[in-house]
Scaffold this motif. Sequence first.
Motif, PDB file in Angstrom:
ATOM      1  N   GLU A 133      90.392  72.352  48.537  1.00 23.72           N
ATOM      2  CA  GLU A 133      89.130  73.237  48.283  1.00 23.72           C
ATOM      3  C   GLU A 133      87.851  71.801  48.791  1.00 23.72           C
ATOM      4  N   ARG A 134      88.151  70.773  48.015  1.00 25.63           N
ATOM      5  CA  ARG A 134      87.011  69.796  47.964  1.00 25.63           C
ATOM      6  C   ARG A 134      86.832  69.438  49.492  1.00 25.63           C
ATOM      7  N   LEU A 135      87.776  69.282  50.142  1.00 23.06           N
ATOM      8  CA  LEU A 135      87.901  68.673  51.533  1.00 23.06           C
ATOM      9  C   LEU A 135      86.873  70.004  52.303  1.00 23.06           C
ATOM     10  N   VAL A 136      87.432  71.245  52.215  1.00 22.24           N
ATOM     11  CA  VAL A 136      86.624  72.211  52.667  1.00 22.24           C
ATOM     12  C   VAL A 136      85.079  72.338  52.563  1.00 22.24           C
ATOM     13  N   SER A 137      84.797  72.481  51.323  1.00 18.36           N
ATOM     14  CA  SER A 137      83.552  72.234  50.623  1.00 18.36           C
ATOM     15  C   SER A 137      82.788  71.124  51.299  1.00 18.36           C
ATOM     16  N   PHE A 138      83.387  69.926  51.395  1.00 16.78           N
ATOM     17  CA  PHE A 138      82.581  68.645  51.979  1.00 16.78           C
ATOM     18  C   PHE A 138      82.276  69.029  53.414  1.00 16.78           C
ATOM     19  N   TYR A 139      83.176  69.500  54.412  1.00 16.16           N
ATOM     20  CA  TYR A 139      83.252  69.721  55.607  1.00 16.16           C
ATOM     21  C   TYR A 139      82.045  70.897  55.884  1.00 16.16           C
ATOM     22  N   GLU A 140      82.028  71.616  55.050  1.00 19.86           N
ATOM     23  CA  GLU A 140      80.894  72.670  55.152  1.00 19.86           C
ATOM     24  C   GLU A 140      79.393  72.227  54.944  1.00 19.86           C
ATOM     25  N   GLN A 141      79.527  70.937  54.309  1.00 14.67           N
ATOM     26  CA  GLN A 141      78.073  70.533  53.945  1.00 14.67           C
ATOM     27  C   GLN A 141      77.615  69.205  55.150  1.00 14.67           C
ATOM     28  N   VAL A 142      78.672  69.168  55.779  1.00 15.73           N
ATOM     29  CA  VAL A 142      78.379  68.159  57.019  1.00 15.73           C
ATOM     30  C   VAL A 142      77.582  68.675  58.089  1.00 15.73           C
ATOM     31  N   SER A 143      76.751  68.256  58.949  1.00 18.79           N
ATOM     32  CA  SER A 143      75.820  68.760  60.233  1.00 18.79           C
ATOM     33  C   SER A 143      76.828  68.995  61.132  1.00 18.79           C
ATOM     34  N   ASP A 144      76.397  69.933  62.184  1.00 22.00           N
ATOM     35  CA  ASP A 144      77.104  69.901  63.245  1.00 22.00           C
ATOM     36  C   ASP A 144      77.031  68.796  64.097  1.00 22.00           C
ATOM     37  N   GLU A 145      76.260  68.104  64.084  1.00 18.67           N
ATOM     38  CA  GLU A 145      76.051  66.679  64.883  1.00 18.67           C
ATOM     39  C   GLU A 145      77.001  65.862  64.615  1.00 18.67           C
ATOM     40  N   SER A 146      77.331  65.545  63.071  1.00 19.71           N
ATOM     41  CA  SER A 146      78.349  64.693  62.796  1.00 19.71           C
ATOM     42  C   SER A 146      79.608  65.048  62.885  1.00 19.71           C
ATOM     43  N   LYS A 147      79.805  66.514  62.870  1.00 22.39           N
ATOM     44  CA  LYS A 147      81.141  66.849  63.236  1.00 22.39           C
ATOM     45  C   LYS A 147      81.344  66.748  64.609  1.00 22.39           C
TER      46      LYS A 147
END
Length: 948
Positions: A37-51
């Motif tokens: 859950e922490r990983l999913v929450s973290f990924y949701e807060q990362v910008s599309d550019e960083s992804k």
Amino acid sequence: MQSASDRHEYPAHWEADVVLRDGGTARIRPITVDDAERLVSFYEQVSDESKYYRFFAPYPRLSAKDVHRFTHHDFVDRVGLAATIGGEFIATVRYDRIGADGMPASAPADEAEVAFLVQDAHQGRGVASALLEHIGAVARERDIRRFAAEVLPANTKMIKVFTDAGYTQKRSFEDGVVRLEFDLEPTDRSLAVQYAREQRAEARSVRRLLVPGSVAVIGAGRTPGGVGRGVLGNIRDAGFTGRLYAVNRAFAEDLKELDGVPAHRSVRDIEEQVDLAVVAVPAEYVPEVVAECGEHGVQGLVVLSAGYAESGPDGRERQRELVRHARAYGMRIIGPNAFGIINTSADVRLNASLAPEMPRPGRIGLFAQSGAIGIALLSRLHRRGGGVTGDTGVSTFVSSGNRADVSGNDVLQYWYDDPDTDVVLMYLESIGNPRKFTRLARRTAAAKPLVVVQGARHGGAAPQGHAVRATRLPQTTVSALLRQAGVIRVDTITELVDAGLLLARQPLPTGPRVAILGNSESLGLLTYDACLAEGLRPLPPLDLTTGASAADFHAALSRALADETCDAVVVTAIPAIGDATTGDAELAEALRSAAERVPGKPVLVVHVELGGLAEALSAAASTAPQPGTTAPGTAFRPHPFRPLDFPAQAPPEQSDPSETTSRLIPAYPAAERAVRALAEVVKYSQWRREAADPGKVPEYEDIDEKGAAQLIDGLLARGQGLTLGTDETCDLLGKYGIRVHRALHAPTPDAAADAARALGYPVALKATAPHLRHRADLGGVRLDLADEEQLRRAYAELTALFGKPEELRPVVQGMAPRGVDTVVRAVIDPAAGAVLSFGLAGAASQLLGDMAHRLIPVTDREATSIVRSIRTAPLLFGWRGSAPVDTPALEELLLRVSRLVDDHPEVVAVTLEPVVVATHGLSVLGASVRLAPPPARDDLGPRTLPTY
């Protein structure tokens, strides 16, 4: 925590707290299956550019398969680490060993691919650099020697993380992707980069505490009295330039102000940012306060509350939990059980301490673990300065209490490049990380003087509340190592203030020659004797007689300062007859004006405590014209040079020594105190000149480092630790060019005769039993035995005096050329590191403690100095007409032993005794070596905050 398929248990030792570039903290730990859950929450807060930069394609969300892959690790071939604040992920890093899980196996199995992802809100804080250090250490532990990373060319931030790390690397470009490959073995440059980042981060973390824009005092009482209310008043009365708040959950809801300060029931109720919280509530309420502060974004805490490690085991556990809790929110702590902090800068004016008065502003940084000693030091500096503002006041003051988090090492990092601090004074009751302290002290002392007094030196244990790494070194050795690092080591807080006052406003002397002048013949002679006792070179005292006028003093001091045979001047003075006030003022001005004309030499005054000369000297300095461009207190500094351990970072900018300021001449009530302070400053000045060129660790072509490593590995395969036998010792030392004089066992008289024939007469017969070893004074050694008859007679005498041969363990050894018997030792101390020691063999070193010590590795200059620094050194250089011995050969032996221990930390102890140094060459007649798995070295690992 792990599934059945995981190959290793959770590696808790990979967990670490780190200080980030902006001074905040983060927790680094392995990612586990519980972090989905922490990983999913973290990924949701990362910008599309960083992804996009991470996956080279649009990747809006993680699939269930991704989440499984990124949270299930075997901690060998697949490892993921996360940086967390408040328990939530802010960045992740992962490596996959090439050849594992279907990855390409064309490269060696000691290579892995590495990739990062940092939340956009935390980019630029140095999170990726810290994660790279830690994932690199993990990889080395798992026998991975090389990382590879593929990065899009537009991802310049991540490319910079890799290229700035200092590792040896290769770069290629193919199919629109930059491929970076770099070895993980630490290099001089990577360590320099790491140390420079550590310095900046830790300095900024302390700056966040000492230069806050807003302060909340939590626990300010509703009625006068009490710690919280007192600190609130101290901050307000000092004229703090930022915002100040009073916080107490017992305040009435309609209370808006307390003593003119905005009042709130909780930090959460404060609408503005709070940078610093001063906590003065009972220990049982502190956890709630920490949580409130962390959730509100407070940057740091000063915890005055007691009831922690100083109160026993339960309190120690509360203290550990306090640190864990605060760091989880990115906060650092001064305390608990602290006296507080002070910053006298006109831009800050912070007195967040229990000191009732703001100290005088000045150029001295002051650190004290003890609150009682801290207030005593502040009082003495104020009193000795005569109540006048100037360099002899305080720039910043920190009293760390139990120093559960922020320590003297952290504050040293801040003071190193603090433009408001010229001199550092420290009272230490314990040194939590001696290796790091020595490293930082050496670098600091190269830029500004560092004076240290250590309490609890002889108690055998640290004060309650202080977690200290055990050391087996005696205090004399620790003191010698601190001096090697440039520390001015004194014994009392009186000497601490005496040296600090001299350093704060006088130039460094260029040598030990001292001129003495004054109007008291007796004081002059006392000063002369004191100089001789402290190793200085005094000139004959000049007696101006009791009728000397201020003009006479001015003329005499001017002549002394202009004399090229003088490096410093001590003025002795007794009160003038008549109007003492006028006389003191005239004399003070005369001395000041004379000293101003020749600014390159220090001037000290010894006075009797009858008149007001000390106060007059302070007043004279305060009313003198000030140069318009020179920063106070910088006149003594020599030209800048690069600090010894930090080649990647230049020291703070220094002023030209030709620039001058009005000089406050320090006054001392006793000749012994003045001369002792001067002697310490002379030694520091000499160290500073020598530190500009510390020498080098020489290379020797005949050293077989690889062969020694193979031999050590084979020997250690037998067990965890062992003392080598004679043949093994000679073999190992021989690989470093150290030849041990051959000795043969002689369990019987016939065996002794056979050994002597094999070696050739004359020979020596020695008892090697522990109680007789190296004890010629007890008769356990017989020398110059010319034939078998003398040998058998000596054998019979030894057994008649001391017992059976199996008890004596006799050996026969060929005679070596006569010379001076010395001893060389090296030991790896768990706390201080590897130490080389040297002295004369026998009573000189054993009874008198006449040994010199240096940290390993030793340079050629340090080898020269260690030979000359023992008190009995004249015996090596032709004392009373004897022939000088071969000291260059002795210095080379010291360097070879240093190289052996430095190259192979498994060599935890070496003793060469005796080493007979002759007119030409030397002979090592006895040697012992102990091997063991080396102690862990956290100074070579990634940056991490200590956990006490």
